[in-house]
Scaffold this motif. Structure first.
Motif, PDB file in Angstrom:
ATOM      1  N   GLN A 154       0.833  -1.209   0.000  1.00  0.00           N
ATOM      2  CA  GLN A 154       0.000   0.000   0.000  1.00  0.00           C
ATOM      3  C   GLN A 154       0.863   1.254   0.000  1.00  0.00           C
ATOM      4  O   GLN A 154       0.569   2.232  -0.720  1.00  0.00           O
ATOM      5  N   GLU A 155       1.941   1.260   0.776  1.00  0.00           N
ATOM      6  CA  GLU A 155       2.835   2.415   0.794  1.00  0.00           C
ATOM      7  C   GLU A 155       3.444   2.663  -0.590  1.00  0.00           C
ATOM      8  O   GLU A 155       3.542   3.810  -1.044  1.00  0.00           O
ATOM      9  N   CYS A 156       3.829   1.586  -1.265  1.00  0.00           N
ATOM     10  CA  CYS A 156       4.433   1.741  -2.601  1.00  0.00           C
ATOM     11  C   CYS A 156       3.415   2.291  -3.593  1.00  0.00           C
ATOM     12  O   CYS A 156       3.722   3.214  -4.367  1.00  0.00           O
ATOM     13  N   PHE A 157       2.201   1.740  -3.595  1.00  0.00           N
ATOM     14  CA  PHE A 157       1.191   2.205  -4.549  1.00  0.00           C
ATOM     15  C   PHE A 157       0.794   3.652  -4.268  1.00  0.00           C
ATOM     16  O   PHE A 157       0.567   4.440  -5.202  1.00  0.00           O
ATOM     17  N   ARG A 158       0.722   4.014  -3.016  1.00  0.00           N
ATOM     18  CA  ARG A 158       0.369   5.401  -2.687  1.00  0.00           C
ATOM     19  C   ARG A 158       1.507   6.357  -3.036  1.00  0.00           C
ATOM     20  O   ARG A 158       1.258   7.502  -3.424  1.00  0.00           O
TER      21      ARG A 158
END
Length: 930
Positions: free
Chosen positions: A497-501
């Motif tokens: 999630q951190e990477c996609f955000r």
């Protein structure tokens, strides 16, 4: 006459009636555009009955929202609307809905979904040739005849932003029990007003000189009906509403009418009578969120992060000053060297050995320390180093602990030494610089290396490669998406999630980033955020099939059946448009399209898809034909699907794609239908999981769910795939296919469930025995399960096909490894050479080097191993074989260095290590510990 009821202020509904249907003889089509008329009779002024600026414009059948909008219906509708007789109204009726009526309207649509539009024949008074004021009365004039009803699917009006539906709806006999079952209406619209209408007709309301036989014989009707405004206040000037037009065949079928309570109405079914109806609202019943609002919500959740502005005035100047000081000090040291040893250097010139140089170095250091020049140079550098610490590292306060201080000093030392080398290289002549070439690995090479490590389950090395890409290009959102997909595979959803955000913060209009943020929000049960991400994706790219499908899957999780149907229907429409466009483009490229202008009207090319295409988000409707089932049985369908044989005559299907008039939820109502052999074997679309664009012998059909599955498999969102597979199994255009079983097999291989994977691959092979993807995946399955002999046969079959499988890299790697194990070194060499030509990596060059070494081709082996070492100098096996090559050719120093790194990197192959020791003992060198 036709009519329908709309909610009104009181308890009783308000009737809207369309009278005076005009019989039109066959032979020509109605002109478009043509004006719509007010539903007011006996207006004598020419043109006064026409509504200003209101016209019936028609449109392609496939863009309608009702029934009879498939390519196979086009011929029938052309005949009905052109050749045969029909009845035309061309009327528009308008009404106002106050807020309570709007609420009632929404509730009834949600509860019933279908809205009855009744049609009947009213007795007409023929004008007598005798006395003008007298009328004739018969028994037939006291009752309605040919009473029919059309069931209009009003659910699209509950879609966000939808204000209009238009389409053709079939007319059925009016039977109280059937109408009540489908629409919850207790009685007919004409029950109370029928006698009143007939009475008005007798006193001059409707006159006709046509004989009654002509009316009973022609049941074709064309009528525009304007319906309602949902604004809260009347708008007589700008409201638009529905147009109704009904048509049928002019001659009913011969034969005995079936047993029915409405034998006259039964003729509607025999003649396939239909009515064309348009309903338009001034304001949508369900407001649609504006793209601006969605973009604002996304920014609130994930603020955009532009790249940091570089501190050009501070850090760069500090480094530049450091370079200047290094150059000044190097000149001073050289001057001191020439002062001490200039004559000796001129005398010896190039004959000086390393011992002499080392002695001069010691004398120079002693002189600099004794004279105090060494400390002067340190003080000269001190100010430049302090500026670097403050301006580049922004360290202006004391450190909290000794460990933090030591860590920072180590980092600073590395940086200062690197910059010292940069400055010295700038001052030295070019011929004095080193000539060692730097091997630069591109971002795509790093991605390949990471993928190799990922497939070989070396997740630590894969993560290192992904992180190296991020360090090199932190502003490249594709690198963040790749690393996020890797985290999804390892089930580290928080980091994913951190990477996609992070990717979305770099570009808030990037569709894939939005979709992946939505998928992660669903997996982490942040449903409100997921809806924002998916809706924003559909607003930014309304033609994206995957975005609409994922939005529909989200609505299914939320049990919002109406919006789920809307999203799936829109996805189907966009997919059909893309397929039509692709076919037209292909035809243009081969010169088979002769008239491009008429291409939009020609519908013969649509027959191979059978997917409804409508301009508004409305749905075709058909009668249900099967029992209901709950969502909980989806997993059972997935398990049972593996037991279906390719020659099975039964397949689980839903009745029609996204038909809200039939079922409340796609997952809740299924039927079984006997398909043709062609439908069952719809397996040619065996696209690869890692390269979904590949098709071998593929049919021209695909589904919105298979498109979504390809996207999810590409980003390794396996946790979300099974839900989509369930829909693919139940989709009328989908069902069990070769690609479907390939995806199931791959998901079970990832779970190490090899038994299930083998079962699904068996089904895929039965459906498409010539698919290279099937044989490639079977080879991987056998390789992972330890059956290398069977894996070898599958791999050899795969590479023998004319068309390659979707991912040949690992097929060559694993086949070459099997050849090495079986000591077929010549075949291994050829296999690895093909891999090196296609996608060179450390593993491909290593395999080639091993094969050449075993064939005693030491020069070629050294070249291949050197390439492997240049791409990855942390591979212990590469160093081991380099050590063997150096031992064989008698290079002691290189052999010892290679052996040192082999031990340092902890080679795990004990047999190879023993072989190195044997060769070392044979040649007498290579191991410094001897």
């Amino acid at each position: 006459m036709a009519g329908l009821q709309v909610p009104s202020v009181g308890e009783k509904d308000y009737p809207i009636l369309f009278k005076n249907g005009t019989l039109k003889l066959g032979g020509e089509r109605e002109p478009v555009p043509r004006p719509k008329k007010w539903p007011i009779a006996n207006i004598l002024a020419p043109g006064a009955n026409n509504i200003p600026d209101a016209f019936i414009v028609g449109g392609p059948y496939e863009e309608e929202d009702g029934e009879l909008n498939h390519p196979e219906d086009r011929e029938f509708r052309n005949q009905a609307e052109c050749i045969k007789k029909r009845i035309i109204w061309d009327l528009e009726s308008r009404c106002y809905l106050d807020p309570p009526a709007v609420v009632s309207f929404q509730k009834r649509i949600a509860d019933c979904r279908l809205w009855p539009v009744e049609i009947t024949r009213v007795p007409l008074i023929a004008v007598s040739k005798g006395k003008a004021g007298k009328t004739e009365k018969t028994d037939e004039e006291g009752q309605l005849s040919f009473h029919g009803v059309a069931y209009v699917n009003m659910v699209p009006l509950l879609y966000p932003g939808v204000k209009r539906i238009r389409g053709a709806f079939q007319v059925y006999p009016y039977l109280d029990s059937v109408v009540h079952e489908k629409t919850k209406c207790l009685f007919s619209l004409f029950r109370d007003i029928g006698h009143h209408l007939i009475h008005n007709n007798k006193i001059g309301g409707i006159n006709s000189v046509l004989p009654k036989a002509a009316v009973s014989k022609t049941l074709k009707e064309d009528k525009p009906v304007k319906e309602k405004d949902i604004d809260g206040r009347p708008r007589p000037g700008d409201m638009q509403a529905p147009s109704i037009k009904s048509q049928s065949s002019d001659t009913p079928l011969e034969g005995e009418p079936p047993l029915s309570h409405n034998p006259e109405g039964q003729q509607y079914i025999e003649a396939r009578t239909y009515i064309v109806l348009e309903i338009q609202l001034d304001k949508a019943l369900v407001p649609k969120r504006m793209p601006e609002e969605l973009a604002r919500r996304v920014k609130e959740m994930i603020p955009p992060r532009p790249p940091l502005i570089r501190r050009t005035g501070g850090a760069q100047k500090a480094v530049s000053d450091y370079h200047i000081q290094i150059k000044n000090i190097s000149r001073a040291i050289l001057d001191e060297y020439y002062r001490m040893f200039g004559k000796q250097v001129a005398t010896l010139e190039s004959d000086m050995d390393s011992e002499t140089l080392e002695e001069q170095k010691c004398q120079l250091s002693y002189e600099l320390n004794c004279s105090g020049k060494y400390f002067a140079f340190k003080e000269q550098l001190k100010h430049a180093v302090v500026k670097i610490v403050r301006e580049k590292y922004l360290k202006t306060t004391s450190f909290e602990s000794q460990e933090e201080l030591q860590t920072f000093i180590s980092e600073l030392y590395v940086f200062l030494v690197d910059q010292m080398h940069v400055a010295l290289n700038q001052t030295m002549p070019e011929d004095a610089q080193g000539t060692v070439a730097t091997i630069y690995t591109s971002s795509e090479q790093l991605r390949l290396f990471a993928f190799e490590a990922e497939v070989n389950e070396n997740f630590e090395m894969a993560a290192a490669y992904y992180k190296e890409r991020l360090v090199r290009e932190p502003q490249n959102l594709d690198h963040w998406l790749d690393y996020g997909a890797f985290c999804l595979l390892t089930e580290d959803n928080i980091k994913a999630q951190e990477c996609f955000r992070k990717a979305l913060s770099l570009n808030q209009s990037h569709i894939h980033s939005l979709l992946l943020c939505g998928v992660l929000a669903v997996l982490l049960e942040n449903y409100e955020q997921a809806e924002i991400f998916f809706e924003d994706a559909t607003c930014l790219e309304p033609t994206n099939v995957v975005a609409w499908t994922l939005l529909g899957l989200y609505y299914e999780i939320q049990n919002n059946d109406i919006r789920m149907d809307m999203a799936f229907h829109e996805a189907s429409k966009q997919l059909q448009a893309q397929m039509i466009q692709a076919q037209v483009t292909k035809q243009k490229s081969i010169g088979t399209v002769e008239d491009i202008e008429e291409g939009g009207k020609r519908e013969s090319s649509l027959g191979s898809w059978g997917i409804t295409n409508g301009s508004a988000t409305a749905i075709k409707m058909e009668a249900p034909a099967g029992p209901g089932a709950t969502l909980s049985i989806l997993d059972k369908f997935l398990e049972e699907s593996s037991k279906l044989q390719s020659d099975s005559r039964e397949r689980i299907l839903s009745t029609q794609a996204w038909d809200p008039s039939i079922h409340q939820n796609l997952s809740n109502t299924f039927i079984k239908e006997v398909p043709t052999k062609k439908e069952v074997s719809k397996c040619e679309d065996s696209s690869a999981l890692l390269h979904p664009g590949f098709h071998y012998g593929a049919s021209q059909t695909t589904t919105i769910f298979m498109e979504t599955i390809r996207f999810l498999m590409k980003v390794k969102a396996v946790q979300f795939v099974h839900r989509v597979l369930a829909h693919e199994l139940l989709c009328p255009q989908g069902g069990p296919s070769c690609e479907y079983y390939l995806v199931l097999a791959q998901t079970h291989i990832l779970k190490k469930d090899f038994a299930k994977a083998e079962e699904y691959l068996h089904q895929a092979a039965q459906m498409d025995y010539l698919s290279p993807n099937v044989w490639g995946l079977k080879g991987h399955l056998n390789f992972l399960s330890g059956n290398h002999a069977e894996a070898k046969a599958c791999y050899e079959r795969t590479i023998s096909f004319v068309v390659d499988a979707s991912e040949m890299h690992f097929i060559f790697l694993r086949l070459g490894l099997i050849y090495l194990e079986e000591k077929e070194y010549e075949k291994a060499k050829k296999t690895y050479m093909q891999a090196c030509k296609r996608s060179p990596s450390c593993l491909t060059w290593l395999g080639l080097g091993i094969a050449c070494y075993r064939l005693d081709e030491l020069t070629e082996a050294e070249d291949a191993l050197s390439e492997a070492n240049a791409l990855n100098n942390y591979n212990a096996e590469v160093w081991a074989y380099l050590a063997l090559v150096c031992l064989k050719v008698g290079r002691q120093l290189e052999a010892e260095q290679a052996y040192k790194y082999t031990k340092k990197l902890k080679l795990k192959d004990e047999a190879l290590l023993a072989e190195i020791h044997t060769v070392q003992e044979t040649v007498g060198f290579g191991n410094p510990s001897f």
